[in-house]
Scaffold this motif. Structure first.
Motif, short mmCIF file in Angstrom:
data_model
loop_
_atom_site.label_atom_id
_atom_site.label_comp_id
_atom_site.label_asym_id
_atom_site.label_seq_id
_atom_site.Cartn_x
_atom_site.Cartn_y
_atom_site.Cartn_z
N VAL A 1 0.83 -1.20 0.00
CA VAL A 1 0.00 0.00 0.00
C VAL A 1 0.87 1.25 0.00
CG1 VAL A 1 -1.97 -1.07 1.17
CG2 VAL A 1 -0.16 -0.02 2.53
N GLU A 2 0.25 2.37 -0.30
CA GLU A 2 0.86 3.68 -0.16
C GLU A 2 -0.06 4.49 0.72
OE1 GLU A 2 1.26 4.96 -4.22
OE2 GLU A 2 3.26 4.11 -4.37
N PHE A 3 0.50 5.28 1.63
CA PHE A 3 -0.34 6.00 2.58
C PHE A 3 0.31 7.29 3.05
CE2 PHE A 3 2.47 3.19 4.87
CZ PHE A 3 2.83 3.89 6.01
N ASP A 4 -0.53 8.16 3.58
CA ASP A 4 -0.11 9.38 4.26
C ASP A 4 -0.55 9.26 5.70
OD1 ASP A 4 1.07 10.86 2.10
OD2 ASP A 4 -0.94 11.27 1.35
N THR A 5 0.12 9.96 6.59
CA THR A 5 -0.22 9.87 8.01
C THR A 5 -0.72 11.20 8.56
OG1 THR A 5 2.03 10.40 8.69
CG2 THR A 5 1.49 8.06 8.42
N GLU A 6 -1.34 11.12 9.72
CA GLU A 6 -1.79 12.29 10.47
C GLU A 6 -1.70 11.94 11.95
OE1 GLU A 6 -5.88 12.96 9.42
OE2 GLU A 6 -6.55 11.10 10.33
N VAL A 7 -1.71 12.94 12.79
CA VAL A 7 -1.71 12.71 14.23
C VAL A 7 -3.17 12.65 14.68
CG1 VAL A 7 -1.05 13.62 16.48
CG2 VAL A 7 0.51 13.82 14.54
N ASP A 8 -3.55 11.54 15.31
CA ASP A 8 -4.91 11.35 15.81
C ASP A 8 -5.17 12.37 16.92
OD1 ASP A 8 -6.87 10.08 17.85
OD2 ASP A 8 -7.22 8.96 16.00
N SER A 9 -6.24 13.12 16.77
CA SER A 9 -6.54 14.18 17.74
C SER A 9 -6.93 13.63 19.12
CB SER A 9 -7.65 15.08 17.22
OG SER A 9 -8.82 14.33 16.98
N ARG A 10 -7.47 12.43 19.16
CA ARG A 10 -7.88 11.85 20.45
C ARG A 10 -6.70 11.24 21.20
NH1 ARG A 10 -11.74 7.58 19.04
NH2 ARG A 10 -10.75 7.74 17.02
N SER A 11 -5.89 10.46 20.48
CA SER A 11 -4.81 9.74 21.16
C SER A 11 -3.46 10.44 21.08
CB SER A 11 -4.69 8.33 20.56
OG SER A 11 -4.20 8.41 19.24
N GLY A 12 -3.30 11.32 20.09
CA GLY A 12 -2.01 11.97 19.89
C GLY A 12 -1.00 11.09 19.17
N LYS A 13 -1.46 9.92 18.68
CA LYS A 13 -0.57 8.99 18.00
C LYS A 13 -0.71 9.14 16.49
CE LYS A 13 -0.54 5.66 21.72
NZ LYS A 13 -0.72 4.27 22.11
N THR A 14 0.32 8.70 15.77
CA THR A 14 0.31 8.75 14.31
C THR A 14 -0.57 7.63 13.77
OG1 THR A 14 2.53 9.68 14.31
CG2 THR A 14 1.75 8.69 12.26
N ALA A 15 -1.40 7.98 12.78
CA ALA A 15 -2.28 7.00 12.15
C ALA A 15 -2.35 7.27 10.65
CB ALA A 15 -3.68 7.09 12.75
N VAL A 16 -2.82 6.29 9.89
CA VAL A 16 -3.00 6.44 8.45
C VAL A 16 -4.14 7.43 8.20
CG1 VAL A 16 -3.73 5.27 6.34
CG2 VAL A 16 -2.09 4.17 7.86
N ALA A 17 -3.89 8.43 7.35
CA ALA A 17 -4.92 9.40 6.98
C ALA A 17 -5.54 9.01 5.65
CB ALA A 17 -4.32 10.79 6.89
N THR A 18 -4.70 8.74 4.65
CA THR A 18 -5.16 8.31 3.33
C THR A 18 -4.36 7.08 2.94
OG1 THR A 18 -3.58 9.74 2.19
CG2 THR A 18 -5.78 10.64 2.60
#
Length: 69
Positions: A48-65
């Protein structure tokens, strides 16, 4: 976008992890990211290919797209 491989995905629970090809820390992926991409599931070992974002609830990095590579 970051290239990676699906390490684990549980469609019943709606989450999993993607391992970036650069060897960095695994990234959490939630079912909502798949829904936004028009995908219904991920398979272990899938590229896969993906972009990340910081989850506003947990503060952890997660896949955005995400998209199949």
């Amino acid at each position: 976008m970051i290239a990676g491989t699906v390490k684990f995905y549980n469609s019943q629970r709606g989450f999993g992890f993607v391992q970036p090809d650069d060897g960095s820390k695994d990234v959490f992926v939630h079912a909502t990211a798949l829904e936004r991409a028009g995908m219904s599931d991920l398979a272990e070992g899938q590229k896969v290919e993906f972009d990340t974002e910081v989850d506003s609830r947990s503060g952890k990095t997660a896949v955005a797209t995400i998209r199949a590579a």
